[in-house]
Motif scaffolding. Structure first.
Motif, PDB file in Angstrom:
ATOM      1  N   ASN A  49      50.876  -6.177 -51.743  1.00 53.07           N
ATOM      2  CA  ASN A  49      51.896  -6.237 -51.452  1.00 53.07           C
ATOM      3  C   ASN A  49      52.238  -5.539 -50.550  1.00 53.07           C
ATOM      4  O   ASN A  49      50.811  -3.922 -51.029  1.00 53.07           O
ATOM      5  N   VAL A 265      55.379 -13.763 -60.295  1.00 58.74           N
ATOM      6  CA  VAL A 265      56.373 -13.062 -59.054  1.00 58.74           C
ATOM      7  C   VAL A 265      56.243 -13.388 -57.698  1.00 58.74           C
ATOM      8  O   VAL A 265      54.649 -13.806 -57.647  1.00 58.74           O
ATOM      9  N   HIS A 267      55.203 -14.940 -54.918  1.00 58.04           N
ATOM     10  CA  HIS A 267      54.283 -14.355 -53.074  1.00 58.04           C
ATOM     11  C   HIS A 267      54.251 -15.770 -52.156  1.00 58.04           C
ATOM     12  O   HIS A 267      53.561 -16.827 -52.361  1.00 58.04           O
TER      13      HIS A 267
ATOM     14  N   SER B 274      60.737 -15.977 -53.454  1.00 55.86           N
ATOM     15  CA  SER B 274      60.943 -14.465 -53.641  1.00 55.86           C
ATOM     16  C   SER B 274      62.396 -14.516 -54.453  1.00 55.86           C
ATOM     17  O   SER B 274      63.261 -14.147 -54.881  1.00 55.86           O
TER      18      SER B 274
END
Lengths: 340, 340
Positions: A49, A265, A267, B274
């Motif tokens: 990120n 999360v 990615h 996402s």
């Protein structure tokens, strides 16, 4: 006050920053008494990120209320509290449906940074849950886990439909995956298959209730899950990584009509529509509405029903935050607590 | 016997082919009494799905049992029947969980071809549901709709969690979308928003229970749905198209914690991980387990509770199948019945 700041990949520092002050009447300021490093903090740490400028870090916290705004009614200065990684009003339709992580007034605590001596808490009445001041160090660790990793693992297990008679597969052996095992066990799952290649994490998974361990990944891992489930696949699969491979593994390990609860999360994940169509699974996940579960989790921890705090296998003073990030990055620690 | 064969995009012919014979003791052969053209048949007709060689067409059917294998016990020669587009044993764990479209012994009826005088039905006991021999032409049309489009629209509404107090948005105004409106109404939805730009289909949507019509698409369509729902989005969204745009529109129109039921056969759809993560919606769909719903749908049709057969706005003898495909392709017909 002291605060953890990330300057770039692998570059974590502890700096002196200004203390927060109330900005709205619904705010509180807490003195942070415990915080920790999250698996999701490793994404920017590893350079996956981008962070444009030095960024305050941390979104998990226990604390003591120091100041409250005029519109805070359910809390008093001196209350011990826990909150989730998303501040929420807890009164909008989305919150009332149990999705406080997508509250129409949501504020991501990661943007504020709780790896610090003090933290501003927006929507304090909706966000914070009181905890007893008197507690053991183990209970403190467990309550800190409830702030994110326990609440997230719990949501994943609920989203995956874990319950009596169900076979639950868990993809990911980080703190969230391991606590997904604990949640599945608490929700009454009949069989829990943890996917892990690390002996220490396998052991923790078994301690939390895993009945089977699968060390294979990808197609071989899916094949082994199918073999363990009469060729059908798991009823419920928890995805707690967030990569293309982990999502495909989770969907592939689940039987038609089964449920995938995904909380890693995402990615660079792209789901092929045809594959998803044919899979016929239920897919539900996202940022966990930890606030939904917090009151019950606090109760379960304080009555000794669950002890998720054992996922913390390294505790460091906040000054040594950089060492904590490094330990989690190198997987020499599962979860690192920072003391203040 | 006569059968519809597709030679390539836009090239549909009716040919003489051999009659089917029993191949396994669990088979039946039916004399097809009504069949139809499906929206999904238009994908190869339009050249979006490659067909390597001339392909038999059709997967929707009513018929009369002509022959049964030795292991068929629940049916007799002469029974009038309806079945879904997937043959299923209806005894495996997946079937018992209500996902007969993913039965471990599933046979896709489209690979057999029911736009013909006779059709082989694998797993006859598990696949076929008896219907009365005495019925009105309207009931016959409705029962034929139950074979796929009604059952698929019903599954989409169930997958989307349509029910009392819910606002349901419907993306797609083909037969499946329109019958998704009907299903949502029958399931007790409070408000049903049909997304359509065609006056005739808007009218049918209203007749089936739509309370609102949205003509905008994409971001503008999502914005209008949000405006109609206090800024939150629909609780339940039915996706009945199968394109990238329709999936994004469906997910975007749904509130956090809401449900998307998707049944449009996915073509070139890639879901960004996402976006899906942040959306926090429930996503469920795929080939509809129509068999789960057939007994109740037959009952509802025969008692006059629902009349989905009105989606057939063109009926042609099977010899004119090519004209039927053309009419659906050009959207001069919503759904074409072929008589034998």
């Amino acid at each position: 006050m002291r605060a953890v700041v990330m300057y770039g990949p692998g570059d974590v520092r502890v700096e002196e920053v200004e203390e927060p002050t109330l900005t709205r009447p619904t705010d509180a300021v807490i003195r942070v008494t415990a915080t920790c490093v999250c698996g999701s903090d490793l994404w920017p740490y590893r350079g996956f990120n981008e962070i444009g400028k030095p960024a305050r870090m941390g979104h998990e916290y226990l604390g003591v209320v120091e100041q409250i705004g005029d519109d805070v009614h359910d809390l008093a200065v001196g209350d011990h509290v826990v909150g989730s990684f998303v501040a929420s009003d807890n009164t909008c339709e989305i919150c009332l449906d149990g999705y406080q992580s997508r509250c129409i007034h949501q504020v991501m605590m990661g943007g504020i940074g709780t790896q610090a001596d003090y933290a501003l808490i927006p929507w304090a009445d909706g966000t914070l849950v009181k905890i007893p001041a008197e507690r053991t160090p183990e209970q403190t660790a467990s309550l800190l886990a409830a702030s994110d990793v326990l609440g997230t693992g719990w949501f994943a297990a609920v989203a995956a439909g874990a319950g009596p008679g169900k076979t639950v597969a868990v993809v990911g052996d980080g703190a969230v995956g391991l606590l997904g095992v604990l949640a599945a066990e608490q929700l009454g799952a009949e069989r829990i298959i943890a996917m892990s290649r690390h002996a220490d994490r396998q052991e923790l998974a078994r301690r939390f209730g895993a009945t089977d361990i699968v060390t294979e990944r990808g197609a071989a891992g899916i094949a082994e899950i199918k073999e363990l489930t009469g060729g059908y696949g798991a009823h419920s699969t928890i995805e707690a990584v967030g990569t293309q491979e982990s999502m495909q593994q989770a969907i592939g390990a689940t039987r038609p009509g089964g449920h995938v609860g995904f909380v890693g999360v995402a990615h660079d994940v792209e789901l092929d529509g045809s594959d998803l169509f044919v899979s016929t699974v239920h897919l539900h996940g996202g940022p966990a509405p930890v606030r939904r579960f917090l009151p019950d989790l606090v109760e379960a921890i304080m009555t000794g029903q669950i002890a998720p705090g054992v996922v913390f296998d390294l505790t460091l003073p906040i000054e040594e935050a950089a060492e904590g990030y490094r330990a989690m990055d190198e997987r020499t620690a599962t979860k690192v607590m920072l003391t203040l």
